[in-house]
Design an enzyme around this catalytic site. Sequence first.
Site, PDB file in Angstrom:
ATOM      1  N   SER A  37       0.675  -1.344   0.055  1.00  0.00           N
ATOM      2  CA  SER A  37      -0.036   0.030  -0.143  1.00  0.00           C
ATOM      3  C   SER A  37       0.632   1.217  -0.052  1.00  0.00           C
ATOM      4  O   SER A  37       2.028   1.174   0.418  1.00  0.00           O
ATOM      5  CB  SER A  37      -0.888   0.098   1.199  1.00  0.00           C
ATOM      6  OG  SER A  37      -1.791   1.020   1.122  1.00  0.00           O
ATOM      7  N   ASP A  38       0.232   2.232  -0.376  1.00  0.00           N
ATOM      8  CA  ASP A  38       1.063   3.616  -0.580  1.00  0.00           C
ATOM      9  C   ASP A  38      -0.094   4.741  -0.530  1.00  0.00           C
ATOM     10  O   ASP A  38      -1.007   4.364  -1.120  1.00  0.00           O
ATOM     11  CB  ASP A  38       1.901   3.935  -1.745  1.00  0.00           C
ATOM     12  CG  ASP A  38       3.016   4.833  -1.388  1.00  0.00           C
ATOM     13  OD1 ASP A  38       3.525   4.457  -0.518  1.00  0.00           O
ATOM     14  OD2 ASP A  38       2.975   5.727  -2.054  1.00  0.00           O
ATOM     15  N   THR A  39       0.369   5.923   0.215  1.00  0.00           N
ATOM     16  CA  THR A  39      -0.669   6.871   0.425  1.00  0.00           C
ATOM     17  C   THR A  39      -0.028   8.173  -0.285  1.00  0.00           C
ATOM     18  O   THR A  39       1.163   8.420   0.159  1.00  0.00           O
ATOM     19  CB  THR A  39      -1.349   6.823   1.871  1.00  0.00           C
ATOM     20  OG1 THR A  39      -1.717   5.871   2.091  1.00  0.00           O
ATOM     21  CG2 THR A  39      -2.179   8.153   2.047  1.00  0.00           C
TER      22      THR A  39
END
Length: 187
Positions: free
Chosen positions: A68-70
């Site tokens: 995941s990345d934000t």
Amino acid sequence: MKELVLASRSPRRKEILSLCGASFICDPADVDETIDCSKPLADEIERLSVKKGETVLKRHPDSVVIGSDTMVVIDNKPLGKPHTNEAAFAMLKSLQGRTHHVLTGLCIVSQEECYRTAVSTAVHFLPMNDDEIHAYIATGECSDKAGAYAIQGYGGRYIEGIEGDYYAVMGLPLHLVYAELKRRQII
């Protein structure tokens, strides 16, 4: 049952994943997180999450890996993590009194299949005066947060509301992760 691996060292992602009720280990991906701003940012954040998941899958080939990345985006420009208090001030100044978007990429990958998506959440930031911005920076919360704030911490007092997924703003869309792990009979 396959081992579940979270490709992150983020305490927030670890906390969110624990809400699914599955046991897991953490193995950070440590990949180049450079994005191409000439491409759609949602595609880029999804690509990064896949890159993280696939990188860790190579080390755990019999597992299911979550990457995941934000990214915080305002005026179609990404805001990363501030490296100085001055950078944090500039980021918070640009957000205050406005709506921005938080894009969260998600990848759940195994040797058999890859689920990937990007989630966008609109975040409405209250107006802040310079003293409030400096006081918030003094909490120390800004330094390792995309966009220089944490919705789940002191930064939450400046959030008027959101349209979308609260957990995605924190770093991992809980309902999507839960549904996919349930579908794969991991939980």
